[in-house]
Design an enzyme around this catalytic site. Structure first.
Site, short mmCIF file in Angstrom:
data_model
loop_
_atom_site.label_atom_id
_atom_site.label_comp_id
_atom_site.label_asym_id
_atom_site.label_seq_id
_atom_site.Cartn_x
_atom_site.Cartn_y
_atom_site.Cartn_z
N PHE A 267 1.93 -3.20 3.97
CA PHE A 267 2.31 -4.51 4.51
C PHE A 267 3.80 -4.72 4.22
CE2 PHE A 267 -1.99 -7.03 4.29
CZ PHE A 267 -2.53 -6.20 5.25
N GLU B 191 -1.11 6.04 13.27
CA GLU B 191 -0.75 7.15 12.38
C GLU B 191 -0.93 8.49 13.11
OE1 GLU B 191 -2.82 7.44 8.62
OE2 GLU B 191 -1.34 8.88 7.86
N HIS C 34 -2.62 8.37 5.56
CA HIS C 34 -2.85 7.02 5.04
C HIS C 34 -4.28 6.62 5.41
CE1 HIS C 34 -1.81 3.19 3.39
NE2 HIS C 34 -1.88 2.54 4.54
N LYS D 231 -9.32 8.34 1.59
CA LYS D 231 -9.79 6.95 1.46
C LYS D 231 -11.23 6.81 1.95
CE LYS D 231 -5.40 4.43 1.74
NZ LYS D 231 -4.43 5.49 2.10
N CYS E 88 0.81 -1.22 0.00
CA CYS E 88 0.00 0.00 0.00
C CYS E 88 0.84 1.27 0.00
CB CYS E 88 -0.96 -0.04 1.18
SG CYS E 88 -1.92 -1.56 1.15
N HIS F 204 -9.61 2.08 -0.32
CA HIS F 204 -8.16 1.93 -0.28
C HIS F 204 -7.68 1.24 -1.57
CE1 HIS F 204 -4.17 1.31 0.86
NE2 HIS F 204 -4.30 0.61 1.96
#
Lengths: 418, 81
Positions: free
Chosen positions: A403, A318, A307, A339, A167, A344
């Site tokens: 990830f 975050e 994010h 998002k 991502c 996403h």
């Protein structure tokens, strides 16, 4: 030819294929209106899946950009990338010809590449055997093909590569494109991210990892970053592409300038395959490195495009990272997750979010975080709930985490001739 | 030439290579007339095999350059099986 002095890098063109609009104008207008791109998915029969919702790109016509024969040999993730790149090049008024082609490159990230073609061909393999598998399977599937096909369809012969950092891939691609122009390896980089992972196997895997929202009975409220009732991310698809151009090159051809890219920070948690460190330490360092790279102080930042995945873990860590990196300034700025509207896009998210951040800089307007009703305890920043806002944006950051523990922050600045 | 086979593969060629049905003739060359590359050719042969439930060995497939030659190979394969 590499140059020892660093060049300034400006954004001169934008392209976007997203769940809330298939042109830059529609996308931006959607962001400003708080348009919701999430719904029940139609790409496949999801009735047996734990997650049945997503942000699909609607009404995308690949033939607007690519001939029928060519489109057939491209996975959807490549079609999105070629389409958004062509939009961005047109927006930049950039003409690629024999003399400048070697100075124009492509850097496009993706999280998973051509999953759809892989899944379809695996079914053919099981049903009919190896001799019936398409000769186009491998070239369609491999993740670098979005960058390769974009070069084929635009003529860009310069540096060409692909970032595959889950991502964070789109933001890595913008960052790497920025570096190549800054260091003189290219005059222009067509950079961004793309993804088309709304497929059965992808949904099965992400759901098993407990990453996806299961609010199937209420898709419009499923993606709710920073809200206490969030329960996972909602997958989106699409591509966002930026034309990153050496300042002098842009000025010489009289290009319009959306803003400047000034910093790129990248770290790894070195901690867990899918979970962030509880205190967001890797993300903190990415933000700090982007600021350092840009020569900016925390108190110069006005906006962070987060994010903000709407997963339980991300939104808290975050927030901690933004506060650790920016100190008191964190409470004086706007932070939003686009998002909440697009879902996403995995490797595509850094692309469309860099586009959104560039537009925020250019327009002094900040997109909202929709579906934010009751903030999660500990999420105490100004997330621009539900309504876009006029706000002076001189410096903005865009975060992407993937990830593998990848953390990327890009720093953008309003363009000022110096 | 087996007209039935010709008509069937014409449909496949039109679909796979995105060419006009009217432009498909027995003497049409896949590469020079239809701009097919090596991967297209492999895919076409596979589609013919699928359609007619036959197996075209690679050494036979390599000899096929025109639509008419494809019809001949398919015709003899279907008779053989």
């Amino acid at each position: 030819m590499a140059n020892s002095s660093l060049h300034r890098v400006v954004i001169t063109g934008l392209g976007a294929i997203t769940p809330i609009g298939n042109t830059l104008e529609e996308y931006w207008e959607g962001l400003m209106a708080g348009r919701n791109g999430i719904d029940l998915i139609t790409a496949f029969d999801a009735s047996e899946h734990a997650c049945r919702i997503g942000g699909e790109v609607k009404g995308f016509d690949p033939y607007e950009f690519i001939s029928k024969k060519e489109a057939k040999r491209m996975d959807r993730f490549s079609q999105f990338a070629v389409a958004a790149s062509k939009q961005a090049i047109a927006d930049a008024g950039l003409e690629i010809n024999d003399s400048n082609a070697p100075d124009i490159g492509v850097m496009i990230g993706t999280g998973v590449g051509g999953l759809k073609v892989l899944e379809d061909q695996q079914t053919i393999y099981l049903d009919k055997g190896p001799s019936r598998c398409s000769p186009f399977m491998i070239p369609m599937m491999i993740g670098n093909m979005a960058a390769g096909l974009t070069a084929i369809h635009t003529g860009a012969q310069g540096p060409n590569s692909c970032t595959v950092t889950a991502c964070a891939a789109g933001s890595n691609a913008v960052g790497e494109g920025f570096r190549l122009v800054q260091r003189g390896y290219a005059k222009v980089m067509i950079s961004g991210g793309t993804e088309a992972a709304i497929t059965p196997l992808s949904y099965a895997g992400f759901a098993s990892a407990r990453a996806l929202s299961r609010r199937n009975d209420d898709p419009k409220h499923a993606c709710r970053p920073f809200d206490k009732d969030r329960d996972g991310f909602v997958m989106g698809e699409g591509a966002g592409i930026l034309i990153l151009e050496e300042l002098d090159h842009a000025i010489a051809r009289g290009a319009k300038i959306y803003g400047e890219i000034v910093g790129y920070g990248m770290t790894c948690d070195a901690y867990h395959m899918t979970a962030p460190t509880p205190e967001g330490t890797g993300a903190t360092r990415a933000i700090e490195l982007a600021l350092k790279d840009a020569g900016l102080a925390p108190n110069e930042v006005n906006y962070v495009n987060a994010h903000g995945t709407s997963t339980p873990a991300n939104d808290i860590t975050e927030t901690k990272a933004i506060k650790r990196a920016l100190g008191d300034q964190a409470y004086k700025i706007l932070v939003s997750s686009t998002k909440s509207m697009t879902g996403h896009l995995l490797g595509g998210s850094g692309g469309i979010e860099a586009v959104a951040t560039a537009m925020a800089i250019a327009n002094d307007r900040v997109p909202p975080t929709i579906n934010l009703e009751t903030p999660q305890e500990g999420c105490d920043l100004d997330y621009v709930p539900n309504e876009s806002r006029a706000h002076k944006v001189e410096v903005a950051l865009s975060n992407s985490f993937g990830f593998g523990g990848h953390n990327v922050t890009l720093a953008f600045k309003k363009y000022r001739p110096e | 030439m087996n007209q039935e086979i010709f008509e069937k593969i014409k449909g496949i060629i039109v679909e796979q290579l995105d060419v006009d049905a009217d432009s498909v003739a027995p003497e049409s060359n896949f590469i020079t007339d239809f701009d097919a590359d090596s991967l297209d050719t492999v895919e076409l042969i596979m589609a013919f095999e699928e359609e007619f439930d036959i197996d075209i060995p690679d050494e036979e497939a390599e000899k096929i350059t025109t639509v008419g030659e494809a019809v001949e190979v398919i015709d003899s394969s279907t008779k053989a099986s």
